[in-house]
Structure formats: structure tokens, C-alpha cells
Motif scaffolding. Structure first.
Motif, PDB file in Angstrom:
ATOM      1  N   ILE A  66       4.253   2.624  -6.290  1.00  0.00           N
ATOM      2  CA  ILE A  66       3.255   2.341  -5.265  1.00  0.00           C
ATOM      3  C   ILE A  66       2.103   1.560  -5.876  1.00  0.00           C
ATOM      4  O   ILE A  66       1.542   1.963  -6.896  1.00  0.00           O
ATOM      5  CB  ILE A  66       2.724   3.638  -4.632  1.00  0.00           C
ATOM      6  N   ILE A  67       1.756   0.432  -5.255  1.00  0.00           N
ATOM      7  CA  ILE A  67       0.645  -0.365  -5.790  1.00  0.00           C
ATOM      8  C   ILE A  67      -0.507  -0.494  -4.802  1.00  0.00           C
ATOM      9  O   ILE A  67      -1.607  -0.880  -5.201  1.00  0.00           O
ATOM     10  CB  ILE A  67       1.116  -1.775  -6.213  1.00  0.00           C
ATOM     11  N   ALA A  68      -0.275  -0.186  -3.525  1.00  0.00           N
ATOM     12  CA  ALA A  68      -1.363  -0.323  -2.550  1.00  0.00           C
ATOM     13  C   ALA A  68      -1.074   0.520  -1.318  1.00  0.00           C
ATOM     14  O   ALA A  68       0.076   0.835  -1.002  1.00  0.00           O
ATOM     15  CB  ALA A  68      -1.553  -1.781  -2.152  1.00  0.00           C
ATOM     16  N   ASN A  69      -2.154   0.871  -0.650  1.00  0.00           N
ATOM     17  CA  ASN A  69      -2.083   1.668   0.573  1.00  0.00           C
ATOM     18  C   ASN A  69      -3.074   1.096   1.582  1.00  0.00           C
ATOM     19  O   ASN A  69      -4.240   0.872   1.254  1.00  0.00           O
ATOM     20  CB  ASN A  69      -2.413   3.125   0.235  1.00  0.00           C
ATOM     21  N   VAL A  70      -2.592   0.816   2.801  1.00  0.00           N
ATOM     22  CA  VAL A  70      -3.458   0.348   3.892  1.00  0.00           C
ATOM     23  C   VAL A  70      -3.233   1.278   5.076  1.00  0.00           C
ATOM     24  O   VAL A  70      -2.188   1.220   5.727  1.00  0.00           O
ATOM     25  CB  VAL A  70      -3.150  -1.105   4.300  1.00  0.00           C
ATOM     26  N   GLY A  71      -4.202   2.140   5.366  1.00  0.00           N
ATOM     27  CA  GLY A  71      -3.988   3.131   6.406  1.00  0.00           C
ATOM     28  C   GLY A  71      -2.800   3.998   6.041  1.00  0.00           C
ATOM     29  O   GLY A  71      -2.733   4.571   4.954  1.00  0.00           O
ATOM     30  N   ASP A  72      -1.813   4.100   6.931  1.00  0.00           N
ATOM     31  CA  ASP A  72      -0.605   4.883   6.684  1.00  0.00           C
ATOM     32  C   ASP A  72       0.499   4.065   6.027  1.00  0.00           C
ATOM     33  O   ASP A  72       1.596   4.572   5.809  1.00  0.00           O
ATOM     34  CB  ASP A  72      -0.068   5.459   8.000  1.00  0.00           C
ATOM     35  N   TYR A  73       0.238   2.821   5.752  1.00  0.00           N
ATOM     36  CA  TYR A  73       1.254   1.936   5.168  1.00  0.00           C
ATOM     37  C   TYR A  73       1.073   1.827   3.659  1.00  0.00           C
ATOM     38  O   TYR A  73      -0.043   1.829   3.155  1.00  0.00           O
ATOM     39  CB  TYR A  73       1.164   0.538   5.772  1.00  0.00           C
ATOM     40  N   ILE A  74       2.200   1.693   2.953  1.00  0.00           N
ATOM     41  CA  ILE A  74       2.141   1.480   1.512  1.00  0.00           C
ATOM     42  C   ILE A  74       2.840   0.176   1.154  1.00  0.00           C
ATOM     43  O   ILE A  74       3.635  -0.360   1.922  1.00  0.00           O
ATOM     44  CB  ILE A  74       2.787   2.643   0.723  1.00  0.00           C
ATOM     45  N   VAL A  75       2.489  -0.324  -0.024  1.00  0.00           N
ATOM     46  CA  VAL A  75       3.179  -1.467  -0.609  1.00  0.00           C
ATOM     47  C   VAL A  75       3.713  -1.029  -1.961  1.00  0.00           C
ATOM     48  O   VAL A  75       2.970  -0.463  -2.771  1.00  0.00           O
ATOM     49  CB  VAL A  75       2.248  -2.685  -0.788  1.00  0.00           C
ATOM     50  N   LEU A  76       4.998  -1.276  -2.202  1.00  0.00           N
ATOM     51  CA  LEU A  76       5.607  -0.991  -3.487  1.00  0.00           C
ATOM     52  C   LEU A  76       5.606  -2.247  -4.347  1.00  0.00           C
ATOM     53  O   LEU A  76       5.612  -3.367  -3.829  1.00  0.00           O
ATOM     54  CB  LEU A  76       7.042  -0.495  -3.308  1.00  0.00           C
ATOM     55  N   ASP A  77       5.615  -2.052  -5.655  1.00  0.00           N
ATOM     56  CA  ASP A  77       5.698  -3.200  -6.551  1.00  0.00           C
ATOM     57  C   ASP A  77       6.963  -4.006  -6.260  1.00  0.00           C
ATOM     58  O   ASP A  77       6.970  -5.234  -6.318  1.00  0.00           O
ATOM     59  CB  ASP A  77       5.697  -2.713  -7.999  1.00  0.00           C
TER      60      ASP A  77
END
Length: 475
Positions: free
Chosen positions: A56-67
């Protein structure tokens, strides 16, 4: 694509429109998941460095971004023929964060994406992928899933997020309007040496004659639609029937699905029927300029209707085609003999409602004005007019549209405009479009600044050193 460039005092106005389209409408298909904030754990320290939990590299609200999302985004762009050599990982993450914030805010604004829409998108994307690789199992393997069903569940979440982001963007952009004074000020602030150059253009007029369909052939179509309607009322799938029988290429692959309001640019006859039906109701066959339709309404949400339709057009006989050609040849002879002008003939003889009131003058669907830039003209239209001289009238042209409808046309060029530097009076419509796009970019930028402040956002590890366009780090 970086918006901050557009906030500088000096702007390359020739690039504004292109950059806007890239910014607003280019989508990246990235592998993404949705989790709750509580799932994200704090980074742990190993040998003095931070390590990302589960990538996991980022979180926006309930959404995440994986590397891995960044890697997959690169792969998707390359697979679609794009170049990634000048796109940094920070820039790619910035784009993914933008998409996440759009989707997150769409949910906050109660924007709803229906399962039917996602199914339609899924069918389109899968059909395209299978055409490219030849086997759905190869698609499943590419996305590293264990089965087709697992892939569809996973991909459905991606498509829903993309659709939410698209609807949120559209909501922001559609609310932007521009006044004549703003257009004037936009033009005045462009340095003379930076004024855009517009290519050679022409204005075109046409007269259209439609072959007459016999009452017998029309009745055959109505009987066929009534039979389909009967099957649906007895339990058959309307969507399946639309895929098999509808002649509307824009909706038949999606089972005839459309979502519309009263402002949606459908013909009046279609909207009148659509908004007269209740949920689950199937219309009787009815006629529009495209042929005969039946509609089923699946859902009514306030002023919006979700529906499916089937279009079937009557077959035009060879005799009807011959009669239409003779009729348009007679019209051409009258114009050539100066018995009537082209514009007068269009008003009194043309079967095309959209153009006959304007003397046959065509409207450019991309700009909504009467000019067509030669380098951007539809290839079919260009082939029909490229060899015409001024005031010359074409021979009768047999035209077949994307729905298979056949008509005969006469075409003439009514005006030619040479390539030239932008002129406020002559090119007002184009300048207005550029000014509107710039204002839309500014509005989007302000929207991001506001929503970033109001949304839980977390970026982990080395990506905190990125120089983002927007203030994702809230410094």
C-alpha cells in the motif's frame, strides 16, 4: 498535462484544447481495490527504513493505491500503444490519486452507477480484450486471477470506480459556463505572436432523398417487434433479444442499454415513449427517423430513466432505391437549369429535417458550427467533397449510414476559408471553445484544492518525496 502550467501568466493557447481533452477524458485502466481505513497499518521499521505493508502506498478516503497499481497502469498504457518513457512513477501516482478522489467524491455526492451499466461496460471491455488475445483465459492469466468469475468480480470493481470518476468529472465540467465578456477577455490576453492558427475549412450543404419504404415492409418490421415483445412478456431476456436483433450499433452490444434524461439528445418520439412507461413496462412498436423500436424501462431514478431498446429498420427495395435516385437527379437538373437555387431546393425537396431549414447547410458535430476543417473532416464526407469546385453540385451520391440506412445525396461547397491566424469575429465559436476549456481546467484545479483539504489522504514511503501537481501531502 500538468495543470500548474496553465496557471502561469504566459500560456501556450494553441495547446489548451488538446491538453484539456487529454486531462478530462484519457482514462487509465489500473488494478485497484477498495478497503476501509482501519485495514491500513502503520509502516514498520526494518533496518532503519520504512516498509510498505502489502504494497500500500496511498489512501484516498476509502480507496487505496498499491505500488503494483503503478506498474499495471504502465502496462495498460503500453498495451494500448501509448508511450510511457516520459511518465515518472510520481506522475502516474498523481493520476491514480486524481481518479481515486473523483470516485470518492462521486460517492459523497450520491452519484449512482447501476449494475446494468457496469455489465454493459464489462461486456464491451471483455469483447475487446478477447478480440485482441483470442481467449478469455489469457485475459484471466494476464490479470493473475484464478478463474473467469474471480476476474469478473475484480474487474467489475475497477469499472465501477472508473465510471464514478467519469461521472464526477462530467458533473464538474458540465456546470461550467462562459459569458461573451469572458471570451473577449480570453482572446485579448493572448499575445499576438501566440495566436492559434486554424487550418483550411469549408462549409457544405446537402440535399437528401430517402427511398420510400412500402407499407408492407413496414408491417413486417412491426410484426417482428411484436413477436419479440410477446417473448419478453412471457419471460425472455430483453437484453439478449437486443444483442441478437437490434440494428442500433451503439447499444446492441450492451443489450440495448441507455441511460437518459429529458435533456439527453434523443429524438422526440423516442423520449416521449421512454418517459411514458413505468418500470418493467414494454412499449408497443413505435417509429422514429431511424426505424421502429420497442423499449423496456428498467429503472426510474428521479428525472433519469434506465432503459433498453431494440431497433429494426424496414428493408429498402431496389425499386425504391431506383425511384429515389431518379427523384434526386431531377432536383439536380432543376438546380443546374437555374429553375431553383440549391438552398431553395433543400428547403422544399430535402427529406433531412436537420438541414433543410438552413438551406441544406451541415453542422459540424464536433464544433456545432458550420465550418469543417479539412484535416479533421470525416473521411467519408471528405471523399465526397474534396474534388468539388466552387458552386459545383455533385452527382447523386448513394450514402449508407452506420445503422445501414440508405439515402441519396446532392452535395455542394458553399464557402471556403483558407488557413489563417485566429480572428475574433470570424472564429468566435472556436475561441469560445478554447476559453471554456481553460475555465474548465481552472475549475477542476480549484475543485481538487478544496476536496483534498476535506478528504482523508495518506501517502506512504518514498512517494512522499514526489513533487505532485496537487497538494496531496497537504504541506
Amino acid at each position: 498535462m500538468l495543470l500548474k502550467k496553465l496557471q502561469l501568466k504566459t500560456i501556450d493557447y494553441k495547446l489548451v484544447l488538446t491538453m484539456c481533452f487529454l486531462f478530462f477524458f484519457n482514462s487509465i485502466i489500473s488494478a485497484q481495490e477498495i478497503i476501509k481505513d482501519t485495514v491500513i497499518q502503520k509502516p514498520v521499521q526494518l533496518t532503519g527504513q520504512k516498509q510498505k505493508i502489502d504494497g500500500i502506498i496511498a489512501n484516498v478516503g476509502d480507496y487505496i493505491v498499491l505500488d503494483s497499481d503503478i506498474d499495471k497502469a504502465y502496462l495498460e498504457i503500453s498495451a494500448q500503444g501509448g508511450s510511457v518513457k516520459d511518465i515518472t512513477r510520481c506522475q502516474m501516482l498523481g493520476k491514480l490519486l486524481e481518479d481515486k478522489l473523483y470516485a470518492h467524491q462521486a460517492i459523497q455526492d450520491s452519484i449512482v452507477v447501476s449494475d446494468a451499466e457496469i455489465r454493459g461496460m464489462m461486456d464491451d471491455r471483455l469483447n475487446y480484450m478477447i478480440q485482441q488475445v483470442g481467449d478469455i483465459n489469457k485475459v484471466v492469466a494476464y490479470y493473475k486471477k484464478n478463474s473467469v468469475e474471480e476476474f469478473k468480480t475484480y474487474f467489475s470493481d475497477i469499472l465501477k470506480e472508473q465510471k464514478l470518476a467519469s461521472e464526477m468529472t462530467k458533473k464538474i465540467v458540465d456546470a461550467v459556463e462562459i459569458t461573451p465578456e469572458e471570451v473577449r477577455n480570453f482572446f485579448k490576453k493572448i499575445p499576438k505572436e501566440e495566436l492559434p492558427t486554424f487550418g483550411a475549412e469549408m462549409e457544405v450543404a446537402q440535399i437528401v432523398v430517402e427511398p420510400k419504404v412500402s407499407a408492407e415492409d413496414e408491417q413486417k418490421v412491426k410484426d417482428r417487434l411484436n413477436a419479440i415483445r410477446k417473448d419478453v412478456l412471457e419471460g425472455s431476456s430483453f437484453a439478449t433479444k437486443a444483442v441478437l436483433y437490434s440494428q442500433d450499433p451503439g447499444s446492441s452490444p450492451n443489450g440495448g442499454f441507455y441511460k437518459m434524461t429529458r435533456k439527453t439528445p434523443f429524438v422526440k418520439e423516442f423520449k416521449d415513449v421512454a418517459f411514458s412507461l413505468g418500470e418493467g413496462e414494454v412499449s408497443e412498436p413505435f417509429k422514429t427517423i431511424f426505424g421502429y423500436h420497442i423499449i423496456i424501462v428498467e429503472k426510474i431514478k428521479g428525472q433519469e430513466v434506465e432503459l433498453r431498446h431494440i431497433l429494426i429498420s424496414p428493408t429498402v427495395s431496389e425499386t425504391a432505391l431506383k425511384d429515389a435516385k431518379e427523384r434526386i437527379a431531377n432536383i439536380r437538373t432543376k438546380i443546374e437549369n437555374k429553375e431553383i437555387t440549391f438552398a431553395e431546393a433543400a428547403r422544399t425537396e430535402s427529406d433531412e429535417k436537420e438541414t433543410r431549414a438552413n438551406g441544406g447547410t451541415l453542422i459540424n458535430p464536433n464544433t456545432q458550427d458550420t465550418r469543417f476543417e479539412l484535416t479533421k473532416m470525416d473521411p467519408t464526407l471528405y471523399s465526397q467533397v474534396s474534388n468539388l469546385k466552387d458552386n459545383e453540385i455533385s452527382q447523386p451520391v448513394l450514402n449508407t449510414d452506420d445503422k445501414g440506412k440508405k439515402t441519396y445525396k446532392l452535395i455542394t461547397i458553399t464557402n471556403r476559408i483558407d488557413a489563417h491566424t485566429a480572428d475574433y469575429a470570424k472564429d468566435y465559436t472556436k475561441i469560445k471553445e478554447l476559453a471554456l476549456k481553460e475555465k474548465q481546467i481552472t475549475t477542476i484545479s480549484k475543485w481538487f484544492d478544496t476536496k483534498i483539504k476535506d478528504t482523508y489522504i495518506k501517502i506512504i514511503g518514498e512517494y512522499r518525496d514526489c513533487n505532485f501537481v496537487y497538494n496531496w501531502l497537504k504541506k
